[in-house]
Structures are given as C-alpha cells and as structure tokens.
Design a protein around this motif. Structure first.
Motif, PDB file in Angstrom:
ATOM      1  N   UNK A   1      -2.904   7.128   4.776  1.00 58.88           N
ATOM      2  CA  UNK A   1      -2.960   5.717   5.205  1.00 58.88           C
ATOM      3  C   UNK A   1      -1.684   4.953   4.904  1.00 58.88           C
ATOM      4  N   UNK A   2      -0.557   5.678   4.837  1.00 55.28           N
ATOM      5  CA  UNK A   2       0.717   5.056   4.471  1.00 55.28           C
ATOM      6  C   UNK A   2       1.215   4.096   5.557  1.00 55.28           C
ATOM      7  N   UNK A   3       1.020   4.492   6.830  1.00 55.86           N
ATOM      8  CA  UNK A   3       1.559   3.670   7.937  1.00 55.86           C
ATOM      9  C   UNK A   3       1.046   2.231   7.853  1.00 55.86           C
ATOM     10  N   UNK A   4      -0.271   2.093   7.719  1.00 55.72           N
ATOM     11  CA  UNK A   4      -0.823   0.736   7.674  1.00 55.72           C
ATOM     12  C   UNK A   4      -0.440   0.043   6.375  1.00 55.72           C
ATOM     13  N   UNK A   5      -0.286   0.827   5.302  1.00 53.74           N
ATOM     14  CA  UNK A   5       0.116   0.230   4.017  1.00 53.74           C
ATOM     15  C   UNK A   5       1.515  -0.381   4.127  1.00 53.74           C
ATOM     16  N   UNK A   6       2.357   0.227   4.960  1.00 51.77           N
ATOM     17  CA  UNK A   6       3.693  -0.321   5.151  1.00 51.77           C
ATOM     18  C   UNK A   6       3.658  -1.524   6.084  1.00 51.77           C
ATOM     19  N   UNK A   7       2.797  -1.439   7.092  1.00 41.75           N
ATOM     20  CA  UNK A   7       2.806  -2.454   8.147  1.00 41.75           C
ATOM     21  C   UNK A   7       2.206  -3.792   7.725  1.00 41.75           C
ATOM     22  N   UNK A   8       1.080  -3.765   7.032  1.00 41.37           N
ATOM     23  CA  UNK A   8       0.351  -5.026   6.827  1.00 41.37           C
ATOM     24  C   UNK A   8       0.562  -5.679   5.467  1.00 41.37           C
ATOM     25  N   UNK A   9       1.290  -4.997   4.565  1.00 47.12           N
ATOM     26  CA  UNK A   9       1.330  -5.519   3.196  1.00 47.12           C
ATOM     27  C   UNK A   9       2.371  -6.619   2.961  1.00 47.12           C
ATOM     28  N   UNK A  10       2.913  -7.197   4.019  1.00 48.36           N
ATOM     29  CA  UNK A  10       3.839  -8.313   3.756  1.00 48.36           C
ATOM     30  C   UNK A  10       3.099  -9.625   3.521  1.00 48.36           C
TER      31      UNK A  10
END
Lengths: 225, 199
Positions: free
Chosen positions: B23-32
């Motif tokens: 689940x790394x992709x979404x962890x990078x995308x939405x965590x701002x």
C-alpha cells in the motif's frame, strides 16, 4: 468426491461463477445508483447554483458571504431563478452562458469553462462584467490537481485575486504576469502557488484563452444573441 | 485465534505498510494532508473489512483459476459502493477526495489480506482481520501526514498551527518526502524490534 468438488472441476464452472457474481454485484450497484441518482443530480445542481450566485453576491441585493452558506435549497433556487437566465452563444448554440441581473439591472455574465491541468481537467465558473472586459470572480468547480500543491487552486485567496483583473482593452486582450505567492498583490498579475506553476498557469492562461474565444465568437456583451 | 489477537496482529505485528511494505503508492499520494489520509484510511478499512468478509463467505465456491479475478471484482464492487455513497450522502467529502476513492481498488493491502487471510478463514475472523489491517494502515498514514502537513503547510486537518511566520517546506507536499518519512518510520520500528529481540 463431493458433488461440490465435482461441480468445481467442470470446465464451464469458472465462467458460470464469474457470470453469476457479475450479475449479482452489478445489479446491487445499479440499484444503488438508480436510488441515489436524483439525490446526486440535485446536489450537483444546487452546488452549481450556489457557486454561480456566490460570484455575484456583492451585486445581488440581500445576500452576503455568511448567509449564502446557510441558505437552503429553496432560497438558493429562488435567488437563482429571479437573477439568472441561461443563454446560448450563436451561431450553433452549443455554448451555454448565464446572464445575471439584480432586479432589472444587468450586472454581469457567467461562463463555465474547462481547461487542461497537470493531471486532468480543471472546470471553473468565470464571472465577467457587462462590458466583457473585467473579471468579477472565478470559482473552481472541479479539479484533480496534486493535493497540497496544484490542488491549492481551490483555495479562496487564489480564486479571489482574479476579481477586478482587466482582460480586454478595446479589441486587445491583455496577459497577466505570474508572480511569486508571497508577493504583494498587483494589478494585471496573478500570485502563483509555490511549487505548482503548471496548475497556476493552466487556470490563468486557460481562462484568458477561453475569454478570447468567447469574444471572437462575436458575443456582444449584454446581448443574448 | 481470539478476535482481539487477530486484530492486534493485522493492525500492529504485521502492519501492512511498515512490516509488509504494501500500500505504498497511496501512502505516498495522500499523506500530504491529514484529512485526506483519514478519509482514505476509512475508505480502505471499510472496503477491506467487507471485501474480506464477502470473499470469505464464498471462499469454498470460488474456482481457484479465477480466484484473483473474483477478488478484484468484489473489491471494485465495494469501492464503487463507497464512491456512490459519498456522492449521494457526503457530497462535500466526495468533492474534496476527487480521484482518491477510485484509487482504493489499486491498494495492494486489500488483495493481500484477501489472499493471505480471507481465503482460508471464516467470515467473522476475516472481517476483524480487515478492520485490523485497515486500522494499521490508517494509523501509519496519519503519522506520516501529521509531519508532512505540519511542516509543509503549517496546518493540521486544515487548521493553522504554525502561524503566518511559517514558510512551508514545499518538499513536504511532494511525494519524495513521504518516501523519506516512511523509510525513517520503518527504520525506527525495525530498530525497536531488533533491540527487543536481542534482550
């Protein structure tokens, strides 16, 4: 061998299984979609009307920023129906725009525009004055830019800075300079979002280009022809 | 295994992001932004829990050759259901999330739990496992987004924390910062685990 195992080993079983699963799941989704579509459409219409009225809230008597957010569907619809008229641009009538009045006085026009952003389409409403020369306000209605960066085009300060910007002097269309976010606001300049030049430029250039196109279609300001 | 133990294991001991690196992709995308992280976490938890339960309910009927196709179909079904629900009942949240809801389908954690747990365990246990994995995912997202939003924008859940004097670090709003923070988090957890193991 149990009857279930025997059934699972049949060649057609996976096809049948997927077919039945598809029918069940898509039927549930179709049912939910059908039950909710009126509600979704009603919200989209309300949201559009609220955004449009919001762009002219200083000019339309009796509304301000605080009470617009509190208004219910009936109030929004009542203001919209008395102030806004949907029109089409000649000759093909395919472009819709809106004429806005306060009582009998024409106060401006509103155009729904779409333009390419970094990741997808940016949609906005642009309010212009009756001379078709100055922006009265813009409202981003849909965008898929990077949250925290380009997505900040939806922030109030970014949208509000367009109000009062002239885009036409006679037949000449003006351009706006992009200046750093922390700069002092200037005439004919737009403060771009730090780290999101493409999204800032998409909105600015896209807006100017669409306005020019509308003007070139020979839409006389104040006319519904 | 007791249900509380299943929850603890999937949420913490086998945390999807930190331990399984899923689940790394979404962890990078939405965590701002913390708000996006929370809603994404809730969406994933809901989809994961119900997909696991559904896949578990029909696990004895799913033919092995189309197993993954059926699982993907079930996941997509719940994601579309979440999307439709948000559009109908929480339109403002739906508007803010934009394309993120659809991205839940691509989250490897969901497929991972369906394959690893729901395909072999009863429905209730699978539901608990899904809730646990979703909770663990949400907590990690919130931890990373706390740092990114605070230093990137000076806000938390959109509320100004650091004042006008704070100049946001643009790097924190970009995906690479999530890489660094995630690596840092994995390093801290792994160091703690190896210290605990050596005692």
């Amino acid at each position: 061998m149990s009857s279930r195992t025997a059934l699972k080993e049949k060649r057609l079983y996976p096809v049948l299984f997927m077919l039945i699963l598809s029918i069940i799941l898509t039927s549930i989704l179709a049912l939910f979609f059908e039950l909710s579509k009126e509600r979704v459409a009603a919200y989209q219409e309300l949201s559009f009307r609220r955004d449009l009225i919001g762009l002219f809230q200083k000019q339309i008597s009796g509304i301000d920023n605080s009470n617009l957010a509190m208004m219910d569907i009936k109030q929004i619809n009542s203001i919209y129906e008395s102030a806004v008229t949907e029109l089409h641009i000649a000759p093909k009538q395919e472009i819709i725009y809106y004429q806005v009045k306060d009582g009998n006085q024409l106060i401006g026009f509103c155009y729904p525009f779409s333009m390419s952003g970094l990741w997808g389409t940016i949609s906005l409403l642009a309010a212009v004055d009756v001379d078709f020369s100055t922006i009265m306000g813009i409202r981003i209605t849909n965008q898929n830019e990077t949250p925290g960066l380009g997505g900040r085009i939806s922030e109030d300060w970014f949208q509000q800075q367009f109000a009062g910007h002239r885009f036409r002097a006679g037949n000449e269309f003006l351009t706006w300079e992009l200046i750093p976010e922390k700069s002092v606001p200037q005439k004919e300049a737009i403060r771009q979002i730090t780290g999101a030049t493409i999204s800032s430029r998409s909105v600015t250039d896209g807006l100017l280009m669409r306005l020019k196109q509308i003007y070139q279609l020979q839409v006389p300001a104040g006319s519904d022809k | 295994m007791k249900k509380i133990e299943i929850f603890r294991q999937s949420a913490f001991k086998e945390n999807a992001i930190i331990i399984q690196i899923l689940g790394i992709c979404s962890a990078l995308a939405v965590t701002n932004l913390m708000q996006n992280s929370l809603v994404m976490g809730l969406g994933v938890t809901f989809t994961l829990a119900l997909s696991s339960m559904t896949a578990s309910l029909i696990r004895n009927l799913i033919p092995s050759r189309v197993r993954m196709m059926a699982q993907t179909f079930i996941i997509a079904f719940y994601v579309i259901l979440v999307d439709l629900f948000l559009k109908a009942f929480l339109p403002e949240v739906s508007r803010q999330l934009g394309p993120y809801v659809g991205l839940i389908i691509t989250n490897c954690i969901i497929m991972g739990r369906l394959e690893a747990f729901a395909g072999k365990n009863p429905p209730l246990e699978s539901l608990v496992d899904g809730i646990g994995a979703g909770t663990g995912y949400t907590l990690i997202l919130l931890t990373i987004s706390f740092v990114r939003e605070l230093f990137g924008n000076g806000t938390l859940f959109g509320y100004k924390i650091l004042g006008e004097w704070w100049i946001g670090w643009s790097i924190m709003s970009l995906a690479p910062s999530a890489f660094f923070l995630l690596a840092l988090l994995i390093w801290i957890v792994e160091s703690h685990k190896s210290k605990a193991g050596s005692k």
